[in-house]
Design an enzyme around this catalytic site. Structure first.
Site, short mmCIF file in Angstrom:
data_model
loop_
_atom_site.label_atom_id
_atom_site.label_comp_id
_atom_site.label_asym_id
_atom_site.label_seq_id
_atom_site.Cartn_x
_atom_site.Cartn_y
_atom_site.Cartn_z
N ASN A 139 -3.86 -5.65 1.09
CA ASN A 139 -5.03 -4.89 1.55
C ASN A 139 -5.79 -4.23 0.39
O ASN A 139 -5.19 -3.83 -0.61
CB ASN A 139 -4.60 -3.80 2.54
CG ASN A 139 -4.47 -4.33 3.95
OD1 ASN A 139 -5.13 -5.30 4.31
ND2 ASN A 139 -3.61 -3.71 4.74
N HIS A 140 -7.09 -4.14 0.57
CA HIS A 140 -7.94 -3.34 -0.30
C HIS A 140 -8.32 -2.07 0.44
O HIS A 140 -8.33 -2.03 1.68
CB HIS A 140 -9.23 -4.09 -0.66
CG HIS A 140 -9.01 -5.31 -1.48
ND1 HIS A 140 -9.99 -5.84 -2.29
CD2 HIS A 140 -7.93 -6.12 -1.65
CE1 HIS A 140 -9.53 -6.92 -2.89
NE2 HIS A 140 -8.28 -7.11 -2.51
N ARG A 141 -8.65 -1.07 -0.28
CA ARG A 141 -9.18 0.13 0.35
C ARG A 141 -10.51 -0.23 1.05
O ARG A 141 -11.37 -0.91 0.48
CB ARG A 141 -9.41 1.22 -0.69
CG ARG A 141 -9.88 2.50 -0.09
CD ARG A 141 -9.99 3.62 -1.10
NE ARG A 141 -10.68 4.75 -0.50
CZ ARG A 141 -10.93 5.89 -1.13
NH1 ARG A 141 -10.54 6.04 -2.39
NH2 ARG A 141 -11.54 6.88 -0.51
#
Length: 218
Positions: free
Chosen positions: A90-92
């Protein structure tokens, strides 16, 4: 082992007619040495092209220091091309940009472009017992897939899936339940996957049949 059934620590359990081992089918517990994997006995994966590293092939974002885990129950069946997209992928995404600046700059502590330290940001992915993941399925971060579920070819599955469901599509949706609620409850209570392997093999016809009451009495 009864009837010559392979022991759970057998890496390549499938013997071909010529006596050779099928290198593209493995029991995952002996095939994977990774601190963030937890794998139940007899869960297997197959691949048309045999990987050097089964953990990397199946869960490419789950590095040894990742905060999340990948938990697989017993007797799961994982077809070619299945990928677990675990939470470290995941990315922010709560701000303006999702670009992970920090990973190109030595990470560093508390870099604002990294997901926060909250454990909820890195949920475990949990697959129950006797789950069949069809070819090319994608299992998303934090998915909770109940025992006895069938995930169709190419499905993209996240969230919580009730036991004994059939899931298909992108996004993955429950298209039907395999059994009614009373039979599901009985099957979960029986939990045949926890039986000794000799008892399982002696009751193979009942386990592969549809009579939950008969299985409960076995």
């Amino acid at each position: 082992m009864p009837h010559g059934f392979p022991a759970p620590d057998t890496r390549n359990p499938l013997v071909l007619p010529d006596g050779s081992l099928h290198e593209g089918t493995v029991f995952l517990r002996p095939a994977i040495d990774h601190p963030r994997w937890i794998v139940g006995d007899y869960t297997y994966a197959s691949a048309h092209q045999v990987p050097d590293d089964w953990a990397q092939r199946l869960a490419p974002y789950l590095h040894p220091a990742a905060p999340e885990r990948l938990i697989l129950g017993r007797f799961c069946q994982i077809a070619d091309g299945v990928v677990f997209v675990t939470a470290s992928a995941n990315h922010r995404r709560d701000g303006i940009s999702t670009f992970p600046f920090a990973i190109f700059d030595g990470f560093g502590d508390n870099r604002p472009s990294l997901p926060g330290p909250d454990p909820a940001t890195f949920p475990d992915t949990v697959i129950g017992h006797d789950v069949w993941l069809g070819q090319g399925a994608r299992i998303l971060p934090g998915a909770q897939i109940g025992s006895g579920t069938i995930v169709g070819t190419g499905a993209v599955v996240g969230g919580r899936v009730p036991p004994y469901s059939v899931v298909a599509g992108n996004p993955g949706r429950v298209v039907r339940r395999r059994f009614d609620d009373s039979r599901v409850a009985r099957l979960l209570e029986v939990a045949w996957w926890d039986w000794p392997i000799g008892r399982i093999l002696a009751n193979e016809a009942l386990i592969c049949g549809g009579d939950a009451a008969a299985l409960a009495g076995a």
